[in-house]
Motif scaffolding. Structure first.
Motif, PDB file in Angstrom:
ATOM      1  N   VAL A   5      42.833 -14.460  45.499  1.00 25.30           N
ATOM      2  CA  VAL A   5      44.020 -15.306  45.349  1.00 25.30           C
ATOM      3  C   VAL A   5      44.347 -15.904  46.707  1.00 25.30           C
ATOM      4  O   VAL A   5      44.549 -15.179  47.684  1.00 25.30           O
ATOM      5  N   LYS A   6      44.371 -17.211  46.774  1.00 25.21           N
ATOM      6  CA  LYS A   6      44.656 -17.901  48.021  1.00 25.21           C
ATOM      7  C   LYS A   6      46.045 -18.521  47.976  1.00 25.21           C
ATOM      8  O   LYS A   6      46.521 -18.915  46.911  1.00 25.21           O
ATOM      9  N   PRO A   7      46.700 -18.631  49.137  1.00 28.02           N
ATOM     10  CA  PRO A   7      48.001 -19.307  49.172  1.00 28.02           C
ATOM     11  C   PRO A   7      47.854 -20.773  48.780  1.00 28.02           C
ATOM     12  O   PRO A   7      46.757 -21.342  48.826  1.00 28.02           O
ATOM     13  N   ALA A   8      48.956 -21.387  48.418  1.00 30.18           N
ATOM     14  CA  ALA A   8      48.955 -22.815  48.106  1.00 30.18           C
ATOM     15  C   ALA A   8      48.455 -23.610  49.310  1.00 30.18           C
ATOM     16  O   ALA A   8      48.595 -23.180  50.462  1.00 30.18           O
ATOM     17  N   ASP A   9      47.887 -24.772  49.046  1.00 26.70           N
ATOM     18  CA  ASP A   9      47.303 -25.589  50.112  1.00 26.70           C
ATOM     19  C   ASP A   9      48.307 -25.915  51.215  1.00 26.70           C
ATOM     20  O   ASP A   9      47.934 -26.071  52.375  1.00 26.70           O
ATOM     21  N   ARG A  10      49.592 -26.040  50.852  1.00 26.57           N
ATOM     22  CA  ARG A  10      50.576 -26.414  51.869  1.00 26.57           C
ATOM     23  C   ARG A  10      50.732 -25.336  52.947  1.00 26.57           C
ATOM     24  O   ARG A  10      51.281 -25.593  54.018  1.00 26.57           O
ATOM     25  N   TYR A  11      50.264 -24.109  52.650  1.00 25.90           N
ATOM     26  CA  TYR A  11      50.353 -23.038  53.637  1.00 25.90           C
ATOM     27  C   TYR A  11      49.028 -22.798  54.365  1.00 25.90           C
ATOM     28  O   TYR A  11      48.926 -21.881  55.174  1.00 25.90           O
TER      29      TYR A  11
END
Length: 348
Positions: A5-11
């Motif tokens: 699970v990766k953080p949203a692209d904005r982060y």
């Protein structure tokens, strides 16, 4: 199916681990932590503790329920009166937004006003959250640096009055941010505010606030309002010498002088703060004499020195973290000390 699970692209690319690293380093070395912006003694006024106790024990049932999203009315009203005096301008209730600490006020200002790709000018050295939140909001940080001599002055001339808003025509073009935690040394209470004379700016901040936390804890705001009323009464009666902040300045002034003298005696070059409990010290002469091989840090010699110092029981902060990558050389050899707000310097 991947379990990653990766953080949203904005982060993407955001690194928020620095302050956790400082705390961890101090804990491992059992060091006196001069790296956190909070006192290690009872610096808060008794009046704010009494106010909170009264609210929790004898408060009306409504003080334990939701309050207005824009802020608890009693707190908003007293802040409007106080800042009308501080800003030399008429501050109305609807010019104020109560937030979850000053940090969330910064968050609301940037998320509420920045569109994707907007450039945000940040003057180094700067609080590291400015660039982090700007990127998360889709903005592009554009850093410019003060000269080294001006840097010391700027880093330490940090008042709560909203000096920029005092300039002609600037009240409607600025956001003045304050914090209960720093005003009364209760950093764990997480209560702040944003003040602006422009209704459009205020609305933008309110939208960001509503979609994040909606409203802030009512009991804390009620207690804050009561203690602000006490201090405002003293101000209006011209009993300035009895005000909490006057007495706090006297206490912190003694600690500041002692800290300055101690660092000077060590051969460092501290800068006397003008309005903050942060003290910047040029440590380059000491760094040049030390073998820091065992404390290697890819982030540079100042980080290595901070690790060396922590291993000997004192935790400081390298000033380089408050600079952008292109300007980090301006912070090399300098550390941020918070000794003025630590009780041990005057003995316990």
């Amino acid at each position: 199916m991947s379990n990653v699970v990766k953080p949203a692209d904005r982060y993407a690319g955001l690194d928020t681990r620095f302050w956790a690293d400082i705390v961890h380093m101090a804990e491992v070395n059992k060091a006196i932590n001069l790296g956190m912006g909070m006192p290690d003694f009872n610096a808060q006024p008794q009046s704010i503790m009494d106010a909170m106790c009264d609210v929790l024990v004898d408060g009306h049932y409504s003080l334990h329920q939701y309050t207005k999203s824009s802020g608890h009315p009693r707190l908003v009203k007293v802040l409007a009166k106080l800042y009308s005096h501080l800003l030399n301008n008429e501050v109305k209730d609807d010019n104020i937004l109560i937030t979850l600490g000053a940090y969330q006020a910064i968050h609301c200002a940037l998320y509420g006003l920045i569109n994707h790709g907007d450039e945000v000018i940040i003057i180094d050295p700067a609080y590291d959250a400015y660039a982090t939140i700007t990127r998360a909001a889709g903005g592009v940080p554009v850093h410019t640096a003060l000269k080294r001599t001006d840097t010391y002055r700027n880093e330490n001339n940090n008042d709560i009055t909203g000096a920029d808003a005092l300039m002609p025509g600037m009240y409607e073009r600025t956001v003045t941010i304050g914090s209960l935690g720093k005003a009364f040394n209760v950093t764990g209470w997480r209560c702040g505010w944003a003040i602006t004379g422009h209704p459009g700016i205020r609305h933008a901040l309110s939208l960001a606030h509503v979609v994040s936390v909606y409203c802030c804890p009512t009991p804390i705001q009620e207690a804050a309002a009561r203690v602000f009323e006490i201090e405002l009464d003293k101000l209006q009666l011209n009993h300035v010498d009895c005000m909490y902040w006057t007495q706090l300045c006297a206490l912190m002034g003694k600690k500041r002088t002692l800290m300055y003298d101690m660092l000077t005696d060590m051969g460092l070059k501290p800068m006397m703060p003008e309005g903050s409990y942060y003290m910047v010290a040029d440590c380059q002469a000491l760094i040049d004499r030390l073998d820091l091989t065992a404390y290697y840090d890819k982030r540079g010699k100042t980080f290595e020195f901070v690790r060396w110092l922590s291993a000997r029981g004192v935790q400081a902060v390298p000033l380089t973290v408050f600079y952008s990558t292109d300007n980090k050389q301006l912070g090399e050899g300098i550390t941020n000390e918070l000794g003025a707000n630590k009780g041990f310097y005057l003995g316990r």
